[in-house]
Scaffold this motif. Structure first.
Motif, PDB file in Angstrom:
ATOM      1  N   THR A 143       0.865  -1.180   0.000  1.00 39.69           N
ATOM      2  CA  THR A 143       0.000   0.000   0.000  1.00 39.69           C
ATOM      3  C   THR A 143       0.901   1.229   0.000  1.00 39.69           C
ATOM      4  O   THR A 143       1.825   1.326   0.801  1.00 39.69           O
ATOM      5  CB  THR A 143      -0.893  -0.006   1.264  1.00 39.69           C
ATOM      6  N   GLN A 144       0.637   2.153  -0.912  1.00 36.80           N
ATOM      7  CA  GLN A 144       1.460   3.364  -1.002  1.00 36.80           C
ATOM      8  C   GLN A 144       0.585   4.592  -0.772  1.00 36.80           C
ATOM      9  O   GLN A 144      -0.396   4.787  -1.493  1.00 36.80           O
ATOM     10  CB  GLN A 144       2.118   3.456  -2.381  1.00 36.80           C
ATOM     11  N   VAL A 145       0.950   5.370   0.245  1.00 37.28           N
ATOM     12  CA  VAL A 145       0.223   6.617   0.515  1.00 37.28           C
ATOM     13  C   VAL A 145       1.194   7.766   0.255  1.00 37.28           C
ATOM     14  O   VAL A 145       2.246   7.866   0.899  1.00 37.28           O
ATOM     15  CB  VAL A 145      -0.309   6.657   1.974  1.00 37.28           C
ATOM     16  N   GLY A 146       0.890   8.581  -0.752  1.00 34.83           N
ATOM     17  CA  GLY A 146       1.803   9.662  -1.155  1.00 34.83           C
ATOM     18  C   GLY A 146       1.280  11.028  -0.745  1.00 34.83           C
ATOM     19  O   GLY A 146       0.119  11.353  -1.002  1.00 34.83           O
ATOM     20  N   CYS A 147       2.144  11.795  -0.093  1.00 34.27           N
ATOM     21  CA  CYS A 147       1.750  13.153   0.315  1.00 34.27           C
ATOM     22  C   CYS A 147       1.801  14.056  -0.920  1.00 34.27           C
ATOM     23  O   CYS A 147       2.811  14.113  -1.621  1.00 34.27           O
ATOM     24  CB  CYS A 147       2.705  13.660   1.396  1.00 34.27           C
ATOM     25  N   LYS A 200       5.535  15.069  -1.474  1.00 34.63           N
ATOM     26  CA  LYS A 200       5.790  13.911  -2.358  1.00 34.63           C
ATOM     27  C   LYS A 200       6.361  12.687  -1.628  1.00 34.63           C
ATOM     28  O   LYS A 200       6.770  11.722  -2.261  1.00 34.63           O
ATOM     29  CB  LYS A 200       6.737  14.266  -3.539  1.00 34.63           C
ATOM     30  N   PHE A 201       6.418  12.751  -0.285  1.00 41.37           N
ATOM     31  CA  PHE A 201       6.902  11.584   0.478  1.00 41.37           C
ATOM     32  C   PHE A 201       5.894  10.435   0.336  1.00 41.37           C
ATOM     33  O   PHE A 201       4.680  10.646   0.396  1.00 41.37           O
ATOM     34  CB  PHE A 201       7.076  11.976   1.959  1.00 41.37           C
ATOM     35  N   ILE A 202       6.422   9.233   0.135  1.00 42.58           N
ATOM     36  CA  ILE A 202       5.533   8.062  -0.019  1.00 42.58           C
ATOM     37  C   ILE A 202       5.735   7.094   1.146  1.00 42.58           C
ATOM     38  O   ILE A 202       6.854   6.643   1.390  1.00 42.58           O
ATOM     39  CB  ILE A 202       5.788   7.326  -1.358  1.00 42.58           C
ATOM     40  N   GLN A 203       4.646   6.807   1.879  1.00 40.04           N
ATOM     41  CA  GLN A 203       4.706   5.789   2.939  1.00 40.04           C
ATOM     42  C   GLN A 203       4.325   4.452   2.303  1.00 40.04           C
ATOM     43  O   GLN A 203       3.296   4.361   1.646  1.00 40.04           O
ATOM     44  CB  GLN A 203       3.687   6.098   4.039  1.00 40.04           C
ATOM     45  N   ARG A 204       5.163   3.446   2.529  1.00 38.78           N
ATOM     46  CA  ARG A 204       4.919   2.131   1.924  1.00 38.78           C
ATOM     47  C   ARG A 204       4.629   1.124   3.024  1.00 38.78           C
ATOM     48  O   ARG A 204       5.397   1.020   3.976  1.00 38.78           O
ATOM     49  CB  ARG A 204       6.146   1.672   1.120  1.00 38.78           C
ATOM     50  N   MET A 205       3.542   0.394   2.892  1.00 38.47           N
ATOM     51  CA  MET A 205       3.170  -0.597   3.909  1.00 38.47           C
ATOM     52  C   MET A 205       2.902  -1.946   3.253  1.00 38.47           C
ATOM     53  O   MET A 205       2.040  -2.027   2.366  1.00 38.47           O
ATOM     54  CB  MET A 205       1.914  -0.147   4.659  1.00 38.47           C
ATOM     55  N   PRO A 206       3.641  -2.991   3.676  1.00 36.93           N
ATOM     56  CA  PRO A 206       3.360  -4.316   3.109  1.00 36.93           C
ATOM     57  C   PRO A 206       2.055  -4.867   3.678  1.00 36.93           C
ATOM     58  O   PRO A 206       1.699  -4.589   4.824  1.00 36.93           O
ATOM     59  CB  PRO A 206       4.559  -5.152   3.565  1.00 36.93           C
ATOM     60  N   ASN A 207       1.361  -5.613   2.855  1.00 35.32           N
ATOM     61  CA  ASN A 207       0.070  -6.154   3.280  1.00 35.32           C
ATOM     62  C   ASN A 207      -0.126  -7.511   2.602  1.00 35.32           C
ATOM     63  O   ASN A 207       0.312  -7.698   1.471  1.00 35.32           O
ATOM     64  CB  ASN A 207      -1.021  -5.173   2.830  1.00 35.32           C
ATOM     65  N   SER A 208      -0.723  -8.436   3.315  1.00 36.56           N
ATOM     66  CA  SER A 208      -1.027  -9.709   2.642  1.00 36.56           C
ATOM     67  C   SER A 208      -2.483 -10.087   2.877  1.00 36.56           C
ATOM     68  O   SER A 208      -3.060  -9.790   3.929  1.00 36.56           O
ATOM     69  CB  SER A 208      -0.076 -10.808   3.108  1.00 36.56           C
ATOM     70  N   SER A 223      -3.601  13.523  -0.066  1.00 38.48           N
ATOM     71  CA  SER A 223      -2.690  12.421  -0.393  1.00 38.48           C
ATOM     72  C   SER A 223      -3.227  11.575  -1.533  1.00 38.48           C
ATOM     73  O   SER A 223      -4.399  11.681  -1.913  1.00 38.48           O
ATOM     74  CB  SER A 223      -2.492  11.520   0.831  1.00 38.48           C
ATOM     75  N   THR A 224      -2.376  10.714  -2.034  1.00 44.56           N
ATOM     76  CA  THR A 224      -2.830   9.685  -2.978  1.00 44.56           C
ATOM     77  C   THR A 224      -2.745   8.347  -2.266  1.00 44.56           C
ATOM     78  O   THR A 224      -1.944   8.169  -1.338  1.00 44.56           O
ATOM     79  CB  THR A 224      -1.945   9.642  -4.239  1.00 44.56           C
ATOM     80  N   TYR A 225      -3.572   7.406  -2.711  1.00 44.91           N
ATOM     81  CA  TYR A 225      -3.583   6.067  -2.109  1.00 44.91           C
ATOM     82  C   TYR A 225      -3.652   5.059  -3.247  1.00 44.91           C
ATOM     83  O   TYR A 225      -4.482   5.175  -4.141  1.00 44.91           O
ATOM     84  CB  TYR A 225      -4.819   5.925  -1.214  1.00 44.91           C
ATOM     85  N   GLU A 226      -2.749   4.099  -3.227  1.00 45.76           N
ATOM     86  CA  GLU A 226      -2.854   3.018  -4.219  1.00 45.76           C
ATOM     87  C   GLU A 226      -2.190   1.751  -3.704  1.00 45.76           C
ATOM     88  O   GLU A 226      -1.353   1.793  -2.795  1.00 45.76           O
ATOM     89  CB  GLU A 226      -2.263   3.425  -5.577  1.00 45.76           C
ATOM     90  N   SER A 227      -2.591   0.633  -4.296  1.00 43.73           N
ATOM     91  CA  SER A 227      -1.992  -0.656  -3.952  1.00 43.73           C
ATOM     92  C   SER A 227      -1.197  -1.141  -5.147  1.00 43.73           C
ATOM     93  O   SER A 227      -1.628  -0.981  -6.297  1.00 43.73           O
ATOM     94  CB  SER A 227      -3.081  -1.686  -3.639  1.00 43.73           C
ATOM     95  N   LYS A 228      -0.038  -1.715  -4.860  1.00 48.19           N
ATOM     96  CA  LYS A 228       0.780  -2.321  -5.913  1.00 48.19           C
ATOM     97  C   LYS A 228       0.906  -3.809  -5.619  1.00 48.19           C
ATOM     98  O   LYS A 228       1.082  -4.205  -4.454  1.00 48.19           O
ATOM     99  CB  LYS A 228       2.173  -1.684  -5.935  1.00 48.19           C
ATOM    100  N   LEU A 229       0.844  -4.581  -6.668  1.00 44.61           N
ATOM    101  CA  LEU A 229       0.933  -6.023  -6.489  1.00 44.61           C
ATOM    102  C   LEU A 229       2.385  -6.449  -6.324  1.00 44.61           C
ATOM    103  O   LEU A 229       3.248  -6.053  -7.104  1.00 44.61           O
ATOM    104  CB  LEU A 229       0.334  -6.715  -7.720  1.00 44.61           C
ATOM    105  N   VAL A 230       2.649  -7.239  -5.274  1.00 44.21           N
ATOM    106  CA  VAL A 230       4.013  -7.740  -5.057  1.00 44.21           C
ATOM    107  C   VAL A 230       4.131  -9.173  -5.573  1.00 44.21           C
ATOM    108  O   VAL A 230       5.033  -9.502  -6.334  1.00 44.21           O
ATOM    109  CB  VAL A 230       4.399  -7.661  -3.553  1.00 44.21           C
ATOM    110  N   SER A 231       3.189 -10.026  -5.168  1.00 45.81           N
ATOM    111  CA  SER A 231       3.221 -11.406  -5.681  1.00 45.81           C
ATOM    112  C   SER A 231       1.842 -12.050  -5.599  1.00 45.81           C
ATOM    113  O   SER A 231       1.016 -11.692  -4.754  1.00 45.81           O
ATOM    114  CB  SER A 231       4.247 -12.246  -4.919  1.00 45.81           C
TER     115      SER A 231
END
Ligand code: ZN
Length: 332
Positions: free
Chosen positions: A141-145, A149-157, A202-210
């Motif tokens: 999960t990426q939350v961008g200010c 422009k700082f991006i907080q990255r949080m792993p999630n399963s 902020s912006t909020y988006e999810s990126k696929l890891v696996s």
């Protein structure tokens, strides 16, 4: 007289034996246990899960509160020849711990409960990890200010991919694209930024890891609008097989996900009815065969891909059977 006939109807509907020409065994309905029945049929078709459970040899084979032990017992029994499969112990085990007895259940919620408790109670760290690896979808999960422009990255399963449905015609690919779509969070939705030390747009988006070997997709048909629960009957078309190219919206720039991998549908948990009165059934394709089977509690019959497609939904099929959970297996 009425009471007698309703008892007879119950007996005929739920307890009559079915011919045992098929590998798939029916399960008796113990008052609103259709949700667990449909999930057990899906888990039974997930042969990889029983393979993991069979590597486990607990010293106490009688613990009635242990979910993975009771799950192993019922999945083994479902492969036996006698009828009916004795699974009351598994049901009672769930009732003892997490599930309220004799109430309408949500199949996605019960799916999560069974897997989480199996993982926690298996008392073998390696096998617990194998259960996770079999089902877990990893996202970031990426939350961008929008200010610094700082991006907080949080792993999630996740054990299932929760896909929202639009109130129009949907396809699996559209729903996946929406899940990974970037959203803007402004006004009351602003998020605290560690760098700015205040809440910022902020912006909020999810990126696929696996993606896991077994991918469960949850079509979110139940919605709660201001405390009013309702079901969306809109059409969601899904394919029998797909390539991971349909996840392109979730890929990050540094992504190494292969788009050449393929998944094949082998189980569908279906919901019929409304939010207050529903019934669950399952379509399954066991043993990686081409033949589909339809399991409605104790009744099991051969089926076809065209029947499975009949669960896409759409308002012409209002109150009809609609696909709720889709289980895909990665092709080797
Ligand atoms: Zn900031």
């Amino acid at each position: 007289m009425g009471k007698y006939w309703s008892k007879m109807a119950y007996y005929l509907l739920y307890t009559r034996p079915v011919p045992m020409d098929y590998d798939v065994r029916g399960l008796l309905n113990y008052k609103l246990s259709c949700c667990v029945n449909a999930l057990l049929q899906s888990f039974s078709a997930t042969t990889e899960l029983l393979d993991i459970l069979n590597k486990w040899h607990p010293s106490d084979r009688t613990d009635k509160s242990n979910v993975p032990l009771q799950l192993k017992n019922i999945l083994e029994a479902m492969r036996g020849k006698s009828y009916p499969a004795p699974y009351k112990d598994f049901l009672n085990c769930l009732y003892r711990q997490a599930i309220q007895r004799w109430t309408e259940q949500d199949a996605d919620e019960i799916f999560h409960i069974i897997l989480s408790l199996s993982q926690k109670q298996i008392a073998d760290a390696v096998l617990a990890q194998e259960i996770s690896s079999l089902f877990e979808i990893k996202v970031e999960t990426q939350v961008g200010c929008l200010n610094c422009k700082f991006i907080q990255r949080m792993p999630n399963s996740l054990f299932s991919l929760p896909l929202a449905i639009c109130e129009r015609e949907n396809s699996l690919e559209n729903c996946i694209n929406s899940f990974f779509q970037l959203q803007k969070l402004v006004d009351s939705e602003k998020v605290y930024c560690d760098k700015c030390e205040k809440r910022q747009p902020s912006t909020y988006e999810s990126k696929l890891v696996s993606l896991p070997p077994i991918l469960c997709v949850h079509l979110k048909r139940f919605r709660n609008d201001d405390g009013l629960p309702r079901k969306l009957y809109n059409k969601v078309a899904f394919p029998e097989t797909f390539s991971t190219g349909i996840f392109s919206a979730g890929k990050s720039e540094a992504d190494c996900l292969s788009s050449d991998e393929h998944y094949s549908l082998y189980a569908v948990v279906v919901h019929k009815g409304t939010t207050v009165s529903g019934h669950y059934t399952a379509f399954i394709r066991p043993n990686q065969e081409k033949m589909w089977y339809y399991a409605d509690d104790s009744c099991v019959r051969p089926s076809t891909w065209a029947d499975v497609q009949g669960t896409y939904g759409g308002y012409r099929q209002r109150y009809g059977e609609t696909a709720y959970l889709l289980l895909y297996r990665k092709k080797s």
